[in-house]
Design a protein around this motif. Structure first.
Motif, PDB file in Angstrom:
ATOM      1  N   GLU A 156       0.845  -1.193   0.000  1.00  0.00           N
ATOM      2  CA  GLU A 156       0.000   0.000   0.000  1.00  0.00           C
ATOM      3  C   GLU A 156       0.878   1.240   0.000  1.00  0.00           C
ATOM      4  O   GLU A 156       2.012   1.205   0.503  1.00  0.00           O
ATOM      5  CB  GLU A 156      -0.920   0.009   1.216  1.00  0.00           C
ATOM      6  CG  GLU A 156      -1.934  -1.124   1.213  1.00  0.00           C
ATOM      7  CD  GLU A 156      -2.787  -1.131   2.470  1.00  0.00           C
ATOM      8  OE1 GLU A 156      -2.770  -0.114   3.201  1.00  0.00           O
ATOM      9  OE2 GLU A 156      -3.463  -2.141   2.723  1.00  0.00           O
ATOM     10  N   GLN A 157       0.350   2.327  -0.558  1.00  0.00           N
ATOM     11  CA  GLN A 157       1.140   3.555  -0.619  1.00  0.00           C
ATOM     12  C   GLN A 157       1.392   4.096   0.782  1.00  0.00           C
ATOM     13  O   GLN A 157       0.627   3.845   1.717  1.00  0.00           O
ATOM     14  CB  GLN A 157       0.425   4.592  -1.488  1.00  0.00           C
ATOM     15  CG  GLN A 157      -0.905   5.069  -0.958  1.00  0.00           C
ATOM     16  CD  GLN A 157      -1.654   5.895  -1.986  1.00  0.00           C
ATOM     17  OE1 GLN A 157      -1.892   5.454  -3.109  1.00  0.00           O
ATOM     18  NE2 GLN A 157      -2.030   7.117  -1.619  1.00  0.00           N
ATOM     19  N   LYS A 200       8.211   1.066 -11.132  1.00  0.00           N
ATOM     20  CA  LYS A 200       6.828   0.866 -11.546  1.00  0.00           C
ATOM     21  C   LYS A 200       5.961   2.019 -11.044  1.00  0.00           C
ATOM     22  O   LYS A 200       6.161   2.522  -9.931  1.00  0.00           O
ATOM     23  CB  LYS A 200       6.298  -0.464 -11.013  1.00  0.00           C
ATOM     24  CG  LYS A 200       4.937  -0.858 -11.576  1.00  0.00           C
ATOM     25  CD  LYS A 200       4.661  -2.305 -11.383  1.00  0.00           C
ATOM     26  CE  LYS A 200       3.288  -2.715 -11.923  1.00  0.00           C
ATOM     27  NZ  LYS A 200       3.117  -2.434 -13.358  1.00  0.00           N
ATOM     28  N   THR A 201       5.035   2.431 -11.890  1.00  0.00           N
ATOM     29  CA  THR A 201       4.016   3.411 -11.504  1.00  0.00           C
ATOM     30  C   THR A 201       2.647   2.780 -11.715  1.00  0.00           C
ATOM     31  O   THR A 201       2.509   1.763 -12.397  1.00  0.00           O
ATOM     32  CB  THR A 201       4.138   4.689 -12.352  1.00  0.00           C
ATOM     33  OG1 THR A 201       4.026   4.345 -13.751  1.00  0.00           O
ATOM     34  CG2 THR A 201       5.470   5.380 -12.122  1.00  0.00           C
ATOM     35  N   PHE A 202       1.619   3.398 -11.126  1.00  0.00           N
ATOM     36  CA  PHE A 202       0.279   2.821 -11.179  1.00  0.00           C
ATOM     37  C   PHE A 202      -0.737   3.877 -11.575  1.00  0.00           C
ATOM     38  O   PHE A 202      -0.563   5.068 -11.309  1.00  0.00           O
ATOM     39  CB  PHE A 202      -0.098   2.222  -9.816  1.00  0.00           C
ATOM     40  CG  PHE A 202       0.793   1.100  -9.394  1.00  0.00           C
ATOM     41  CD1 PHE A 202       0.533  -0.200  -9.791  1.00  0.00           C
ATOM     42  CD2 PHE A 202       1.912   1.340  -8.609  1.00  0.00           C
ATOM     43  CE1 PHE A 202       1.361  -1.232  -9.416  1.00  0.00           C
ATOM     44  CE2 PHE A 202       2.749   0.314  -8.223  1.00  0.00           C
ATOM     45  CZ  PHE A 202       2.471  -0.979  -8.632  1.00  0.00           C
ATOM     46  N   LYS A 203      -1.810   3.423 -12.204  1.00  0.00           N
ATOM     47  CA  LYS A 203      -2.932   4.294 -12.546  1.00  0.00           C
ATOM     48  C   LYS A 203      -3.917   4.326 -11.388  1.00  0.00           C
ATOM     49  O   LYS A 203      -3.826   3.541 -10.449  1.00  0.00           O
ATOM     50  CB  LYS A 203      -3.606   3.791 -13.825  1.00  0.00           C
ATOM     51  CG  LYS A 203      -2.678   3.801 -15.035  1.00  0.00           C
ATOM     52  CD  LYS A 203      -3.372   3.235 -16.267  1.00  0.00           C
ATOM     53  CE  LYS A 203      -2.421   3.217 -17.462  1.00  0.00           C
ATOM     54  NZ  LYS A 203      -3.056   2.630 -18.661  1.00  0.00           N
ATOM     55  N   ILE A 244      -2.083  -2.140  -6.644  1.00  0.00           N
ATOM     56  CA  ILE A 244      -0.636  -1.990  -6.463  1.00  0.00           C
ATOM     57  C   ILE A 244      -0.026  -3.369  -6.236  1.00  0.00           C
ATOM     58  O   ILE A 244      -0.092  -3.930  -5.137  1.00  0.00           O
ATOM     59  CB  ILE A 244      -0.330  -1.050  -5.279  1.00  0.00           C
ATOM     60  CG1 ILE A 244      -0.957   0.315  -5.520  1.00  0.00           C
ATOM     61  CG2 ILE A 244       1.161  -0.908  -5.074  1.00  0.00           C
ATOM     62  CD1 ILE A 244      -0.721   1.311  -4.415  1.00  0.00           C
ATOM     63  N   SER A 245       0.531  -3.927  -7.294  1.00  0.00           N
ATOM     64  CA  SER A 245       1.149  -5.244  -7.193  1.00  0.00           C
ATOM     65  C   SER A 245       2.229  -5.378  -8.261  1.00  0.00           C
ATOM     66  O   SER A 245       2.252  -4.639  -9.243  1.00  0.00           O
ATOM     67  CB  SER A 245       0.107  -6.356  -7.356  1.00  0.00           C
ATOM     68  OG  SER A 245      -0.440  -6.322  -8.658  1.00  0.00           O
ATOM     69  N   PHE A 246       3.108  -6.338  -8.034  1.00  0.00           N
ATOM     70  CA  PHE A 246       4.217  -6.586  -8.943  1.00  0.00           C
ATOM     71  C   PHE A 246       4.375  -8.091  -9.055  1.00  0.00           C
ATOM     72  O   PHE A 246       4.378  -8.810  -8.051  1.00  0.00           O
ATOM     73  CB  PHE A 246       5.502  -5.949  -8.393  1.00  0.00           C
ATOM     74  CG  PHE A 246       6.732  -6.258  -9.190  1.00  0.00           C
ATOM     75  CD1 PHE A 246       6.994  -5.602 -10.381  1.00  0.00           C
ATOM     76  CD2 PHE A 246       7.638  -7.214  -8.738  1.00  0.00           C
ATOM     77  CE1 PHE A 246       8.144  -5.883 -11.114  1.00  0.00           C
ATOM     78  CE2 PHE A 246       8.780  -7.505  -9.460  1.00  0.00           C
ATOM     79  CZ  PHE A 246       9.031  -6.836 -10.654  1.00  0.00           C
ATOM     80  N   THR A 247       4.493  -8.587 -10.291  1.00  0.00           N
ATOM     81  CA  THR A 247       4.589 -10.019 -10.541  1.00  0.00           C
ATOM     82  C   THR A 247       5.972 -10.362 -11.066  1.00  0.00           C
ATOM     83  O   THR A 247       6.483  -9.703 -11.967  1.00  0.00           O
ATOM     84  CB  THR A 247       3.521 -10.481 -11.546  1.00  0.00           C
ATOM     85  OG1 THR A 247       2.231 -10.128 -11.042  1.00  0.00           O
ATOM     86  CG2 THR A 247       3.583 -11.979 -11.765  1.00  0.00           C
ATOM     87  N   SER A 248       6.564 -11.411 -10.485  1.00  0.00           N
ATOM     88  CA  SER A 248       7.895 -11.861 -10.889  1.00  0.00           C
ATOM     89  C   SER A 248       7.866 -13.370 -11.080  1.00  0.00           C
ATOM     90  O   SER A 248       7.120 -14.069 -10.379  1.00  0.00           O
ATOM     91  CB  SER A 248       8.917 -11.468  -9.815  1.00  0.00           C
ATOM     92  OG  SER A 248      10.196 -11.970 -10.136  1.00  0.00           O
TER      93      SER A 248
END
Length: 253
Positions: A149-150, A176-179, A184-188
């Motif tokens: 979370e921000q 990474k930026t978000f709309k 808010i997530s990142f996949t690896s």
């Protein structure tokens, strides 16, 4: 000729006469004033001087933004030349590009004159955000999913006004930026290791505001409870061998 002689004598006196030399050297300049906002309402200001500051000197740092003012006092216990710092707590800081922060530093000493230094700061440009919160790692079939979370702020700001940096256990970084409506997530890709670590930090994005200072890293670990690929065949071989040995002894009996 008369003027030249008197000029020479005056210069000689200023250089070699101890009293005059001391008078000309009794001024201290404050230099390199820099400030950082952190934990939303705290402020650290640092500065240097052009020469060694005597013991028993006093510095006062004044904070002013519109009608709000505060002061921080610093006493010098021994001779010192650099790394002076004053700390403010619980300031009422207004985060607005147009409402600059005025920082002035002055000092006093019975034998020296310490000249005042003033500087204006944009509050966003010196803000060090708190790290992202509620950082969490989870696993899907083939991927690692990192969510967070921000960071909390004194002002309401959209998630698209932040830029994040992610770093994995191997030191590989990505930004990474978000709309507005994006989660808010990142996949690896899922790594073939029992323990993984990811770090996330945040900064302001120039799309909305003046970028500040990168936050500290948030670190999250995930321990996978999966069986390595080589374990299955080894276990199967052991079981088959045991069955054959037991069968052999039963046949003999």
């Amino acid at each position: 000729m008369f003027v030249i002689v008197w000029t020479f004598l005056l210069v000689w006196l200023m250089i070699f006469h101890p009293c005059l030399a001391q008078d000309s050297n009794r001024s201290i300049e404050i230099t390199n004033v820099d400030c950082i906002i952190y934990n939303i309402s705290m402020l650290n200001c640092m500065w240097e001087t052009n020469k060694e500051v005597p013991a028993d000197s006093q510095f006062i740092v004044h904070f002013k933004q519109d009608d709000h003012a505060a002061a921080c006092h610093l006493s010098i216990q021994k001779k010192q030349k650099e790394h002076f710092k004053c700390h403010f707590q619980q300031l009422e800081i207004k985060y607005n590009e147009l409402q600059k922060i005025n920082i002035s530093v002055n000092g006093s000493n019975k034998d020296y004159k310490i000249n005042t230094y003033s500087k204006l700061f944009n509050p966003f440009s010196i803000e060090k955000l708190n790290p992202p919160v509620n950082v969490h790692l989870s696993l899907s079939e083939n991927n690692i999913i990192l969510t967070w979370e921000q960071p909390p702020t004194e002002y309401n700001i959209s998630k698209c006004c932040f830029i994040y940096e992610i770093m994995d256990s191997n030191g590989v970084r990505s930004q990474k930026t978000f709309k507005r409506n994006e989660s808010i997530s990142f996949t690896s890709p899922r790594a073939d290791t029992s323990t993984m670590a990811f770090q996330v930090r945040v900064n302001g994005r120039s799309l909305c505001r003046n970028p500040g200072i990168w936050s500290h890293w948030s670190v999250v670990y995930l321990k996978q409870n999966h069986i390595p690929q080589y374990v299955g065949p080894v276990v199967a071989s052991v079981i088959i061998t045991l069955i054959l040995v037991i069968s052999f002894f039963l046949c003999i009996r």
